[in-house]
Design an enzyme around this catalytic site. Sequence first.
Site, PDB file in Angstrom:
ATOM      1  N   ALA A 140       0.876  -1.181   0.000  1.00 39.25           N
ATOM      2  CA  ALA A 140       0.000   0.000   0.000  1.00 39.25           C
ATOM      3  C   ALA A 140       0.912   1.229   0.000  1.00 39.25           C
ATOM      4  O   ALA A 140       0.843   2.098   0.875  1.00 39.25           O
ATOM      5  CB  ALA A 140      -0.956   0.001   1.187  1.00 39.25           C
ATOM      6  N   HIS A 178       7.116   5.591   1.721  1.00 35.88           N
ATOM      7  CA  HIS A 178       7.889   4.425   1.266  1.00 35.88           C
ATOM      8  C   HIS A 178       8.763   4.815   0.062  1.00 35.88           C
ATOM      9  O   HIS A 178       9.925   4.413  -0.038  1.00 35.88           O
ATOM     10  CB  HIS A 178       6.950   3.313   0.777  1.00 35.88           C
ATOM     11  N   GLN A 209       3.373 -10.037  12.939  1.00 38.34           N
ATOM     12  CA  GLN A 209       3.610  -8.810  13.693  1.00 38.34           C
ATOM     13  C   GLN A 209       2.335  -8.045  14.017  1.00 38.34           C
ATOM     14  O   GLN A 209       2.383  -6.929  14.525  1.00 38.34           O
ATOM     15  CB  GLN A 209       4.631  -7.914  12.993  1.00 38.34           C
ATOM     16  N   GLY A 260      12.197   3.928   8.031  1.00 33.11           N
ATOM     17  CA  GLY A 260      11.715   5.274   8.322  1.00 33.11           C
ATOM     18  C   GLY A 260      11.695   5.575   9.817  1.00 33.11           C
ATOM     19  O   GLY A 260      11.416   4.700  10.639  1.00 33.11           O
ATOM     20  N   ASP A 296       8.603   4.930  12.263  1.00 38.22           N
ATOM     21  CA  ASP A 296       8.580   3.817  13.212  1.00 38.22           C
ATOM     22  C   ASP A 296       9.926   3.824  13.944  1.00 38.22           C
ATOM     23  O   ASP A 296      10.760   2.945  13.746  1.00 38.22           O
ATOM     24  CB  ASP A 296       8.361   2.496  12.457  1.00 38.22           C
ATOM     25  N   GLN A 353      10.982   0.866  16.002  1.00 35.99           N
ATOM     26  CA  GLN A 353      11.332  -0.244  15.099  1.00 35.99           C
ATOM     27  C   GLN A 353      12.759  -0.057  14.568  1.00 35.99           C
ATOM     28  O   GLN A 353      13.557  -1.002  14.532  1.00 35.99           O
ATOM     29  CB  GLN A 353      10.336  -0.288  13.944  1.00 35.99           C
ATOM     30  N   SER A 362       0.150   3.893   5.516  1.00 35.51           N
ATOM     31  CA  SER A 362      -0.804   3.098   4.722  1.00 35.51           C
ATOM     32  C   SER A 362      -2.170   3.109   5.408  1.00 35.51           C
ATOM     33  O   SER A 362      -3.203   3.037   4.752  1.00 35.51           O
ATOM     34  CB  SER A 362      -0.311   1.654   4.603  1.00 35.51           C
ATOM     35  N   ARG A 363      -2.173   3.229   6.730  1.00 34.73           N
ATOM     36  CA  ARG A 363      -3.442   3.219   7.476  1.00 34.73           C
ATOM     37  C   ARG A 363      -4.262   4.489   7.241  1.00 34.73           C
ATOM     38  O   ARG A 363      -5.467   4.488   7.486  1.00 34.73           O
ATOM     39  CB  ARG A 363      -3.187   3.031   8.969  1.00 34.73           C
TER      40      ARG A 363
HETATM   41  P1  AMP Z   1       5.399  -0.292   6.471  1.00 31.52           P
HETATM   42  O1  AMP Z   1       4.962  -0.631   5.099  1.00 31.52           O
HETATM   43  O2  AMP Z   1       4.423   0.535   7.232  1.00 31.52           O
HETATM   44  O3  AMP Z   1       5.894  -1.490   7.241  1.00 31.52           O
HETATM   45  O4  AMP Z   1       6.664   0.654   6.313  1.00 31.52           O
HETATM   46  C1  AMP Z   1       7.800   0.255   5.588  1.00 31.52           C
HETATM   47  C2  AMP Z   1       8.923   1.228   5.848  1.00 31.52           C
HETATM   48  O5  AMP Z   1       8.540   2.532   5.412  1.00 31.52           O
HETATM   49  C3  AMP Z   1       9.278   1.347   7.345  1.00 31.52           C
HETATM   50  O6  AMP Z   1      10.680   1.478   7.479  1.00 31.52           O
HETATM   51  C4  AMP Z   1       8.576   2.619   7.740  1.00 31.52           C
HETATM   52  O7  AMP Z   1       9.149   3.274   8.857  1.00 31.52           O
HETATM   53  C5  AMP Z   1       8.718   3.451   6.474  1.00 31.52           C
HETATM   54  N1  AMP Z   1       7.717   4.506   6.425  1.00 31.52           N
HETATM   55  C6  AMP Z   1       6.365   4.357   6.464  1.00 31.52           C
HETATM   56  N2  AMP Z   1       5.763   5.559   6.448  1.00 31.52           N
HETATM   57  C7  AMP Z   1       6.746   6.481   6.431  1.00 31.52           C
HETATM   58  C8  AMP Z   1       6.784   7.909   6.420  1.00 31.52           C
HETATM   59  N3  AMP Z   1       5.671   8.640   6.452  1.00 31.52           N
HETATM   60  N4  AMP Z   1       7.981   8.523   6.390  1.00 31.52           N
HETATM   61  C9  AMP Z   1       9.136   7.803   6.391  1.00 31.52           C
HETATM   62  N5  AMP Z   1       9.172   6.462   6.382  1.00 31.52           N
HETATM   63  C10 AMP Z   1       8.010   5.805   6.410  1.00 31.52           C
END
Ligand code: AMP
Length: 280
Positions: free
Chosen positions: A32, A37, A61, A148, A151, A154, A187-188
């Site tokens: 998403a 990303h 997770q 990112g 998180d 994380q 994505s949410r």
């Molecule tokens: P996710 O798909 O939510 O697991 O995110 C995948 C990666 O994208 C993780 O390293 C997140 O921290 C990063 N990420 C998601 N949203 C953002 C954002 N708004 N800014 C920077 N990094 C992001």
Amino acid sequence: MEVVSKIEVLKTNLSELRKTNQRIGFVATMGALHEGHLQLIDRAKEEDDVVVCSIFVNPKQFDNAKDFEHYPISRDQDIEKLIARNCDFAFFPSVAEIYPQAFEYKTYDFQDLEKHMEGSYRKGHFQGMANVVSRLLKIVKADKAYFGEKDFQQLMIVKRLVEIESISTEIVGHPIVREESGLAMSSRNQRLSTQGREKAVLLHKSLQWTKEHLQTHSLENIQKHVSKWFKEQGLDLEYFVFCEPKDLVPLRSTENVENIRCFVAAYIDEIRLIDNIEMY
Ligand code: AMP
């Protein structure tokens, strides 16, 4: 761009590229895809020769079955977006590829890093994340992997994970990408109503307000003020805490503290959002 679902195919492709000294950058996602990303992909494109993006919604997770069921999936659009950003490999493994019968699920000791915030409100989340990230890092064997600061907890845990697992990939943190309103991209956010999206701006607003008032207000007063603010706006605040980035243990005062980051999690229309910013 190559779209790959089998681990062995990806490994063979990458080992060929490694023979010609191509540097590999890696971005792990749950799909998403949004600009947050995609800016990680851009960063990897700038710093590495070949970029791999994995898209895998990791069942292990999610502590909340509803959140997992509702997690947005948009494979075709994700592929288009990755092509537009010149990504080289999109890796879409199945659950069976990632977790074969012989998979040994590990329990990691991240000490304080996983005790608070997401660690205390989402039981098992970081252990599930660490297991899949470790598996992906060992498959891709990237020179650098980008995560990112959205998180942040994380990111710190992944840095610890590569030390524990002796994985040589460099873990690179990237600043939070925001919408014009200040809302951190996620994505949410797709699941928010128009009204919910307006309300969600309060997460970032409260963090900014805090940054401006930290010198003149106690942490306790700020927390009280922010809780009231969230309540008035009809948002369900889960936590609003201050930590030193090095250990992520919630602080009671700013005395003798060199660096502080403020972290927030709240529900809007049953959708859980998080954000954080550096105070100083
Ligand atoms: P996710 O798909 O939510 O697991 O995110 C995948 C990666 O994208 C993780 O390293 C997140 O921290 C990063 N990420 C998601 N949203 C953002 C954002 N708004 N800014 C920077 N990094 C992001």
